[in-house]
Design an enzyme around this catalytic site. Sequence first.
Site, PDB file in Angstrom:
ATOM      1  N   GLU A  92       0.949  -1.523  -0.081  1.00 15.86           N
ATOM      2  CA  GLU A  92       0.270  -0.113  -0.301  1.00 15.86           C
ATOM      3  C   GLU A  92       0.536   1.151   0.659  1.00 15.86           C
ATOM      4  O   GLU A  92       1.920   0.829   0.644  1.00 15.86           O
ATOM      5  CB  GLU A  92      -1.128  -0.541   1.518  1.00 15.86           C
ATOM      6  CG  GLU A  92      -2.026  -1.105   1.502  1.00 15.86           C
ATOM      7  CD  GLU A  92      -2.443  -1.449   2.187  1.00 15.86           C
ATOM      8  OE1 GLU A  92      -2.346  -0.133   3.488  1.00 15.86           O
ATOM      9  OE2 GLU A  92      -3.085  -2.106   2.807  1.00 15.86           O
ATOM     10  N   CYS A 105       3.568   8.424   1.554  1.00 12.92           N
ATOM     11  CA  CYS A 105       3.904   7.644   2.807  1.00 12.92           C
ATOM     12  C   CYS A 105       3.540   6.128   2.132  1.00 12.92           C
ATOM     13  O   CYS A 105       2.811   5.629   1.332  1.00 12.92           O
ATOM     14  CB  CYS A 105       2.366   7.174   3.658  1.00 12.92           C
ATOM     15  SG  CYS A 105       2.679   5.688   4.906  1.00 12.92           S
ATOM     16  N   CYS A 112       5.378  -7.368   7.704  1.00 12.37           N
ATOM     17  CA  CYS A 112       6.868  -6.975   8.281  1.00 12.37           C
ATOM     18  C   CYS A 112       6.309  -8.292   9.194  1.00 12.37           C
ATOM     19  O   CYS A 112       5.705  -9.180   9.829  1.00 12.37           O
ATOM     20  CB  CYS A 112       6.055  -5.770   8.860  1.00 12.37           C
ATOM     21  SG  CYS A 112       6.897  -5.192   9.999  1.00 12.37           S
ATOM     22  N   CYS A 116       4.560  -5.523  15.948  1.00 13.16           N
ATOM     23  CA  CYS A 116       3.690  -5.389  16.525  1.00 13.16           C
ATOM     24  C   CYS A 116       2.290  -4.844  16.995  1.00 13.16           C
ATOM     25  O   CYS A 116       1.276  -5.424  15.992  1.00 13.16           O
ATOM     26  CB  CYS A 116       3.675  -3.750  15.980  1.00 13.16           C
ATOM     27  SG  CYS A 116       5.202  -3.702  15.819  1.00 13.16           S
ATOM     28  N   CYS A 119      -1.294  -3.254  15.264  1.00 12.09           N
ATOM     29  CA  CYS A 119      -0.665  -3.220  13.730  1.00 12.09           C
ATOM     30  C   CYS A 119      -1.313  -3.917  12.612  1.00 12.09           C
ATOM     31  O   CYS A 119      -0.447  -5.701  12.976  1.00 12.09           O
ATOM     32  CB  CYS A 119       1.164  -3.050  13.528  1.00 12.09           C
ATOM     33  SG  CYS A 119       0.951  -2.762  12.068  1.00 12.09           S
ATOM     34  N   CYS A 335      -1.267   1.941   7.838  1.00 11.40           N
ATOM     35  CA  CYS A 335      -0.775   0.987   7.096  1.00 11.40           C
ATOM     36  C   CYS A 335      -1.164  -0.320   7.011  1.00 11.40           C
ATOM     37  O   CYS A 335      -1.566  -0.957   8.311  1.00 11.40           O
ATOM     38  CB  CYS A 335       0.529   0.875   7.402  1.00 11.40           C
ATOM     39  SG  CYS A 335       0.915   0.957   8.818  1.00 11.40           S
TER      40      CYS A 335
HETATM   41  N1  SAH Z   1       8.184  -0.181  10.424  1.00 11.80           N
HETATM   42  C1  SAH Z   1       8.270   1.232  10.474  1.00 11.80           C
HETATM   43  C2  SAH Z   1       6.872   1.599  10.723  1.00 11.80           C
HETATM   44  C3  SAH Z   1       5.249   1.176  11.013  1.00 11.80           C
HETATM   45  S1  SAH Z   1       4.118   2.524  10.572  1.00 11.80           S
HETATM   46  C4  SAH Z   1       7.849   1.719  12.797  1.00 11.80           C
HETATM   47  O1  SAH Z   1       7.886   0.360  13.504  1.00 11.80           O
HETATM   48  O2  SAH Z   1       7.858   3.052  12.655  1.00 11.80           O
HETATM   49  C5  SAH Z   1       4.490   4.288  10.848  1.00 11.80           C
HETATM   50  C6  SAH Z   1       3.569   4.309  12.325  1.00 11.80           C
HETATM   51  O3  SAH Z   1       2.409   3.841  12.285  1.00 11.80           O
HETATM   52  C7  SAH Z   1       4.378   3.295  13.308  1.00 11.80           C
HETATM   53  O4  SAH Z   1       4.938   3.757  14.719  1.00 11.80           O
HETATM   54  C8  SAH Z   1       3.401   3.124  13.777  1.00 11.80           C
HETATM   55  O5  SAH Z   1       3.056   1.239  15.509  1.00 11.80           O
HETATM   56  C9  SAH Z   1       2.222   2.724  13.565  1.00 11.80           C
HETATM   57  N2  SAH Z   1       0.746   2.588  13.498  1.00 11.80           N
HETATM   58  C10 SAH Z   1       1.209   1.199  12.451  1.00 11.80           C
HETATM   59  N3  SAH Z   1      -0.432   1.164  12.215  1.00 11.80           N
HETATM   60  C11 SAH Z   1      -1.611   1.492  13.706  1.00 11.80           C
HETATM   61  C12 SAH Z   1      -2.384   1.870  13.614  1.00 11.80           C
HETATM   62  N4  SAH Z   1      -3.789   1.062  13.376  1.00 11.80           N
HETATM   63  N5  SAH Z   1      -3.051   2.633  14.186  1.00 11.80           N
HETATM   64  C13 SAH Z   1      -1.846   4.051  14.663  1.00 11.80           C
HETATM   65  N6  SAH Z   1      -0.725   3.985  14.213  1.00 11.80           N
HETATM   66  C14 SAH Z   1      -0.508   2.769  13.905  1.00 11.80           C
END
Ligand code: SAH
Length: 351
Positions: A92, A105, A112, A116, A119, A335
Site C-alpha cells: 500500500e 507514505c 512486516c 507489533c 498493527c 498501513c
Molecule cells: N515499521 C516502522 C513503520 C511503521 S508505520 C515503525 O515501526 O515505525 C508508522 C507508524 O504507524 C508506527 O509508529 C506504527 O507503530 C504506527 N501504526 C501502525 N498501525 C497503526 C494503527 N492501526 N493505528 C495507529 N498507528 C499505527
Amino acid sequence: MTPHLLQTLDLTSLQALVVQWGLPKFRAQQIRSWIVENRAQSFEDMANLPKPLRSQLAEKAQLWSTEIARHTTAADGTEKLLLQLHDGGRIECVLLRDGDRRTICISTQVGCAMGCVFCASGLDGVERNLTVGEIIEQMLRLQRLLPVGERLSHIVVMGMGEPLANVDRLLSALDFASSEEGLGISHRRITISTVGLPPAIRKLADRDSRYHLAVSLHAPDDQLRNQIVPTNKNIGIHAILEAADHYFEISGRRLTFEYVLLAELNDQPEHAHRLAKLLRGRPALLNIIPYNPVAGLPYRTPSKEAQHAFRAILEGAGLTVKFRQKKGDKINAACGQLRRNTPENLVQISG
Ligand code: SAH
C-alpha cells in the site's frame, strides 16, 4: 526477464541499457524525463520519440512492474493505492493533501516481521523486501495522481514493513527522491520511521544522516514495550535511545518519537509521567498517534478525555508534543488495512 526501467533510473545505468539496445545514448535522458517529469504512463506517451522506437521499447522493456489493484479516495483528499506486485504480493501507499503539502507514505516490505500487536501490516509476517524499483514505483504512481505542475513535497516511510530491515534498497530509492534529476525533495522533508533497530540506526547515521528519523516507542518501559512491540525483548529501550542519541549527535537534527495511544494499555497518567521522565532533556518531538482500529484486533482508541489528560501531563513536563490527525480513515489509510480488506481477485487497472 524484461528489464524494469524504474529499477535502472539513474542516468548511467539507463544509458548503459540504451547503448546495449543499439540506441544512441541521448535517448536515455529523453526516456528518463518522460518518466520522471512528464509522468508518462506508457512508452506510447513519449511523444518526441519516433513511433517505431516507442514500439521497440515496449517490446524490450517494462515501465511499471505493478498493477493498481485498488485506488480509493477520501473526502479530505487522501488517496490510497493498493499495488499488486509481479509475484502477487500486495503493498500500500498513500498520498496525503494538507494545505500546500503533498506528502506520500510508502512501503518498504511486503508485510512486516516486527509483529507489533496492534498493527495490521505484520499480521501475516513478512514475505519479502521490496526492490529499489518497487519503492520508486510507489513515488511515481502517487506523483501521477497530482495535476501537472503540482509536485510531491514530503515523503514519510511509514507504510508497510520495517524500513531499516531493507535499508540499502530504501536509501537507493531515496537517493532518487532527493536528487535534482529525480523528485528533488530535500532530505529534511523525508522521514524514515523505525521500530527501533539500534545497529541499523547507527548504520544509517554513518551512511546518511540527512534524513529525519522517527522512532516508534509506544511504551515508557521495557515491560510494557515487550508486550506491545515483541522485538523489544531482544533490544530494550535503553539501547534504542542510545542509538537515537547517536543519530542526533551526528545529524544535529531533532528526532521524533512516535507513540500509538492504545486505550487502557499505554494511555494512563502513570505512563505519561514515566514517558516524560524517559524523554526529558532530549531535543525530541513526541508524536502521539491515537490508535486507528484494525478489524479483528482487540485494541481501541482512547477517549478524547484520556487523550487530553495524556497530553497535558507531557506538556506540563516540558515536552514538545504533537497529536497526529487522522487522515483518510474512511479508506483504511492506516498501513496494512486496505490490503486485508481487499479480496485477492480484485484487480482494477486505473491510470
Ligand atoms: N515499521 C516502522 C513503520 C511503521 S508505520 C515503525 O515501526 O515505525 C508508522 C507508524 O504507524 C508506527 O509508529 C506504527 O507503530 C504506527 N501504526 C501502525 N498501525 C497503526 C494503527 N492501526 N493505528 C495507529 N498507528 C499505527
